[in-house]
Write a protein that holds these residues in place. Structure first.
Motif, PDB file in Angstrom:
ATOM      1  N   HIS A 170      58.507 -18.376  38.687  1.00  0.00           N
ATOM      2  CA  HIS A 170      59.391 -19.485  39.052  1.00  0.00           C
ATOM      3  C   HIS A 170      59.649 -20.416  37.882  1.00  0.00           C
ATOM      4  CE1 HIS A 170      59.229 -17.828  43.033  1.00  0.00           C
ATOM      5  NE2 HIS A 170      57.913 -17.747  42.880  1.00  0.00           N
ATOM      6  N   CYS A 181      66.595 -17.452  43.804  1.00  0.00           N
ATOM      7  CA  CYS A 181      65.232 -16.910  43.783  1.00  0.00           C
ATOM      8  C   CYS A 181      64.700 -16.794  45.212  1.00  0.00           C
ATOM      9  CB  CYS A 181      64.345 -17.841  42.957  1.00  0.00           C
ATOM     10  SG  CYS A 181      62.663 -17.258  42.750  1.00  0.00           S
ATOM     11  N   CYS A 183      62.200 -18.053  46.342  1.00  0.00           N
ATOM     12  CA  CYS A 183      61.627 -19.339  46.752  1.00  0.00           C
ATOM     13  C   CYS A 183      62.703 -20.305  47.229  1.00  0.00           C
ATOM     14  CB  CYS A 183      60.838 -19.959  45.600  1.00  0.00           C
ATOM     15  SG  CYS A 183      61.878 -20.557  44.246  1.00  0.00           S
ATOM     16  N   HIS A 188      65.398 -18.793  38.360  1.00  0.00           N
ATOM     17  CA  HIS A 188      63.989 -18.472  38.091  1.00  0.00           C
ATOM     18  C   HIS A 188      63.849 -17.027  37.598  1.00  0.00           C
ATOM     19  CE1 HIS A 188      62.385 -21.796  41.001  1.00  0.00           C
ATOM     20  NE2 HIS A 188      63.046 -22.278  39.965  1.00  0.00           N
TER      21      HIS A 188
HETATM   22 ZN   LIG Z   1      61.578 -19.212  42.400  1.00  0.00          ZN
END
Ligand SMILES: [Zn+2]
Length: 326
Positions: A170, A181, A183, A188
């Motif tokens: 990340h 990403c 997340c 990232h």
């Molecule tokens: Zn990420």
């Protein structure tokens, strides 16, 4: 009479669970491997993992008779809060966030239990018995479906305030610009250099729709792309080389901050070591200061068993955190 202290290691991943009793020399006893019933929810995952843990203890005792299991370490996908409760997990384990893994294992097994992130566990394993053994400081990167990482110092893994330390995947890199990403963030490394991201880059460059390969009609899996690259296919070489270059870019910056002795690359994508090394080193050399750039680059020695061995290592009495439960 003191007998060698064994611990139980459990590795809960998105697709499989591995459990084994780990000897004081780091050698795993008989391995128990079961699929992760991720779609059935956290209760089913816990039941499967605890079942595997019991079977591993049983199998080790059948072999060694008098082995004493002192504690249990659980490495798991997701971010682990200080009390062994999952604080964050991706869609790979639906509903896993909020699960009290430590309490469930402690109650079921009657052992002290330590829970840690699976890449943190792998780092503990590599530091004690693998590629980073004997190194004062190590950065461990695990590249597979996602990209995880860890920082180890004198064999101990720094988990950070929230359990997120070492999240190399990340770190923003220019190559990942405008990519989403896993997340939820943008730009990232993981969105550009994970296994699925490499596969996607290859598909994009050869101009075939997602899910189809020009040759067979099947989606080209990463090992297939790797073989194409070894045979000199330019698109395959580019997809892997560019991902490795982006990893080197991120690592170059990290090396400047941490100045570690060694960087260990693990995870499924580490099987592409022959293709990754050169572009990775080039990326590092471009961005790391002269001293940090000389950190040794190694590939995992424990392979797919790094997390289960490391979970057992981390749970050794006096090794990690004080055991909170008995
Ligand atoms: Zn990420």
């Amino acid at each position: 009479v003191s007998r060698p202290v064994c611990t139980l290691g459990v590795d809960i991943g998105g697709s499989k669970i591995i459990a084994a009793v780990i000897g004081s020399d780091g050698q795993p006893g008989p391995r128990v491997l079961v699929p992760t019933p991720a779609a059935l929810g956290p209760g089913a995952v816990l039941d499967a993992a605890i079942g595997a843990a019991r079977d591993a203890i049983g199998a080790a005792c059948d072999v060694a008779g008098e082995r004493v299991v002192a504690a249990c370490g659980v490495g798991t996908a997701g971010t682990v809060g200080p009390g062994g409760v999952i604080s964050y997990a991706t869609a790979i384990l639906p509903g896993w966030a909020g699960t009290d893994v430590r309490e469930s294992f402690a109650r079921a097994l009657g052992l002290p239990v330590l829970v840690l992130n699976d890449v943190h566990a792998a780092a503990a394993g590599e530091s004690a018995h693998g590629a980073a053994a004997g190194c004062a400081t190590a950065v461990i990167v695990s590249i597979g479906t996602g990209i995880g990482g860890a920082l180890a110092r004198d064999g101990k893994v720094l988990t950070g305030r929230t359990g997120s330390a070492g999240s190399v995947g990340h770190v923003p890199v220019p190559a990942a610009e405008r990519r989403r990403c896993s997340c939820g963030g943008w730009n990232h490394l993981e969105a550009y250099a994970s296994g699925p991201a490499i596969t996607a880059s290859y598909r994009e460059s050869v101009g075939c729709p997602p899910g189809a390969s020009p040759a067979s009609g099947n989606p080209p899996a990463l090992p297939v792309i790797a073989d194409l690259a070894r045979a000199g296919d330019p698109a395959a070489r580019a997809a892997i080389g560019q991902a490795a270059g982006a990893l080197g870019y991120a690592l170059g910056g990290l090396l400047n901050v941490l100045d570690p002795d060694v960087v260990v690359i693990g995870g499924g994508v580490a099987a592409l070591a022959d293709l990754l090394s050169e572009p990775l080193r080039r990326g590092v050399a471009e961005h790391a200061l002269p001293g940090p750039a000389r950190a040794e680059l190694r590939f995992s020695r424990l392979g797919p068993l790094a997390a289960v061995i490391g979970a057992g290592v981390a749970a050794r009495p006096g090794r990690w955190l004080p055991h909170e439960s008995r």
